[in-house]
Enzyme design. Structure first.
Site, PDB file in Angstrom:
ATOM      1  N   GLU A 163       4.244  22.319  72.718  1.00 42.87           N
ATOM      2  CA  GLU A 163       3.447  21.210  72.058  1.00 42.87           C
ATOM      3  C   GLU A 163       3.799  21.352  70.455  1.00 42.87           C
ATOM      4  OE1 GLU A 163      -0.480  21.936  73.143  1.00 42.87           O
ATOM      5  OE2 GLU A 163      -0.148  21.603  75.049  1.00 42.87           O
ATOM      6  N   GLU A 355       1.930  23.421  81.840  1.00 38.89           N
ATOM      7  CA  GLU A 355       0.391  23.775  82.090  1.00 38.89           C
ATOM      8  C   GLU A 355      -0.529  22.842  82.484  1.00 38.89           C
ATOM      9  OE1 GLU A 355      -1.087  24.592  77.795  1.00 38.89           O
ATOM     10  OE2 GLU A 355       0.679  25.851  77.317  1.00 38.89           O
TER      11      GLU A 355
HETATM   12  C1  BGC Z   1      -2.017  25.124  74.759  1.00 30.18           C
HETATM   13  C2  BGC Z   1      -2.550  26.363  75.102  1.00 30.18           C
HETATM   14  C3  BGC Z   1      -4.153  26.152  75.147  1.00 30.18           C
HETATM   15  C4  BGC Z   1      -4.403  25.137  76.150  1.00 30.18           C
HETATM   16  C5  BGC Z   1      -5.559  24.871  76.507  1.00 30.18           C
HETATM   17  C6  BGC Z   1      -2.425  23.713  75.388  1.00 30.18           C
HETATM   18  O1  BGC Z   1      -2.857  23.065  74.372  1.00 30.18           O
HETATM   19  O2  BGC Z   1      -0.636  25.172  75.039  1.00 30.18           O
HETATM   20  O3  BGC Z   1      -2.162  27.407  74.194  1.00 30.18           O
HETATM   21  O4  BGC Z   1      -4.689  27.335  75.288  1.00 30.18           O
HETATM   22  O5  BGC Z   1      -3.650  23.883  75.973  1.00 30.18           O
HETATM   23  O6  BGC Z   1      -6.266  24.176  75.094  1.00 30.18           O
END
Ligand code: BGC
Length: 457
Positions: A163, A355
């Site tokens: 990111e 993610e």
């Molecule tokens: C990030 C994580 C973060 C998650 C939730 C993403 O932006 O890569 O490190 O904890 O989102 O906010």
């Protein structure tokens, strides 16, 4: 069933959020270590000094991952653990930690996926200007080389950056994340230039040092506004908005980072916005920046986020009382259909969900279990959307839930709980949440049980 046989059902974490072991075994500070110790940076004055103590409890954590049946585990390397000063001397103990972790994962039948940079720049490099320093791409390349030499015999899948939207957009332009800087436009453009070069150099280093053919990608996030309906016009409008280059908010978008890397050029919108202020590269540099990657990684949470926030306080497409997580993020499963589709259509690479997940109000019930029904429903809906994207012809390689365990949610501290595993930070006791058992079933059936409810009706 839409999910391919070798689909990577996984979960993710990041070094600073879980490891702890702040200055142990030769590690030095990262910018997050440093800034978290400044008053007011993280809620309740919390820090990652101990976090989930994963640095000491990784064996137990891998055993829990095995219990869930994960096929893939995405984690990041702490640069300052491996190279305490960011460059120069290698800290063998730091490397050993990751090497042992990789062995344990493989033994448990879990594929490791390594992220080189999840925001924790070594403080020593920050003191030399960090990503503003024209040498930063070389620093990153040297670090990538060290890690690849040690792990690439066993680690096949690699991610250069997590990111840029957040660590550059929020960290170096808006000032809401370490190192909490607000830089002017010329500086942000300079940092962007270093970012593209750092990514390209790291990919070259990984390919050169790789002891097997490696699969390399990046893990960006970014705004994917949802179409108001599925009419072709609305879908086109959403697609266009997903790749917009917005004045003042371009670093938060998708195409600013991905077009140079996946298409080898800036978009016409970026050209129109910046003209000859855009970073310039030689032919060789462009070739390095845009060398082919193996997948388009994406961190996806919610659709319909708009920057800047509209005046009336409602985000686009949300409505009064619409479903939200405890961070106030919209629950919009459709984004898991449209994001893979839009990115595949523009960049032509298979998609890897790096993610996805939600922060919930989780606690241990009187019966000793964590009944996180909302996470199960969230996951169910998002995975059905992903299945739909696959059915529509989008190649998707895997899905990584954020997160394997509750952890330090950056400036928001430990209150938001994103994990499949509950962590009691007083005792470090781990409890598998109901969602972990549910996800285990998804993995076991390769997604088949997602469709079981359709038969119940
Ligand atoms: C990030 C994580 C973060 C998650 C939730 C993403 O932006 O890569 O490190 O904890 O989102 O906010």
């Amino acid at each position: 069933m839409p999910f391919p046989k070798d689909f990577l059902w996984g979960a993710s974490s990041a070094a600073y959020q879980v490891e702890g072991a702040y200055l142990e075994d030769g590690k030095k500070e990262s910018i997050w270590d440093h800034f978290s110790h400044e008053p007011g940076r993280i809620v309740h004055g919390e820090t990652g000094d101990i976090a989930c103590d994963h640095y000491h409890r990784w064996r137990e954590d891998v055993a829990l991952m095995k219990k869930i049946g994960l096929k893939s585990y995405r984690f990041s390397i702490s640069w300052a653990r491996v190279l305490p000063d960011g460059i120069g001397r290698v800290n063998e103990k730091g490397l050993q930690f990751y090497s042992d972790l990789v062995d344990a994962l493989l033994e448990a039948g879990i594929e490791p996926m390594v992220t080189l940079y999840h925001w924790d720049l070594p403080q020593a490099l920050y003191e030399q200007g960090g990503w503003k320093n024209p040498d930063s791409p070389k620093w990153f390349e040297a670090y990538a080389r060290v890690v690849a030499r040690r792990l690439s015999d066993r680690v096949k899948r690699w991610i250069t950056f997590n990111e840029p939207q957040m660590f550059i957009g929020l960290g170096l332009q808006i000032g809401a994340m370490a190192p909490f800087e607000q830089n002017d436009e010329d500086t942000v453009l300079r940092i962007s230039r270093h970012f593209y070069l750092a990514h390209g150099r790291a990919v070259s280093a990984l390919r050169q040092e790789g002891k097997q053919p490696l699969m390399i990608g990046m893990a960006p996030t970014g705004d994917v506004p949802l179409p108001r309906s599925n009419s072709p016009e609305d879908v086109e409008a959403a697609r266009k908005a997903s790749f917009a280059v917005l004045p003042g908010a371009y670093t938060l978008g998708n195409s600013w980072w991905a077009d140079p890397i996946f298409l080898g050029r800036f978009s016409s919108e970026a050209e129109a916005l910046f003209g000859n202020r855009l970073p310039r590269f030689t032919r060789e540099e462009w070739d390095m920046i845009a060398q082919p990657l193996d997948f388009y990684g994406f961190n996806v949470y919610q659709g319909a986020v708009s920057y800047p926030a509209p005046q009336d306080g409602y985000q686009e497409d949300a409505y009064q009382g619409s479903p939200k997580t405890t961070l106030d993020w919209n629950v919009t499963p459709e984004v898991m259909y449209y994001a893979p589709k839009f990115f595949y259509e523009r960049y032509g690479k298979p998609i890897m969900i790096t993610e996805n997940g939600m922060a919930g109000m989780d606690w241990v019930s009187l019966d000793g279990h964590v009944h996180d029904m909302q996470r199960i429903d969230f996951l169910h809906r998002y995975l059905l959307s992903l299945g739909k994207a696959i059915e529509d012809g989008v190649p998707v390689l895997g899905y990584h839930h954020w997160s394997i365990m509750d952890n330090l949610e950056w400036s928001r501290g430990y209150d938001p709980r994103f994990g499949l595993i509950y962590v009691d930070y007083r005792t470090q006791k781990r409890t598998l949440k109901d969602s972990a058992a549910w996800y285990a079933r998804v993995i076991q059936t390769n997604g088949e049980n997602l469709y079981a409810h359709e038969h119940d009706e």
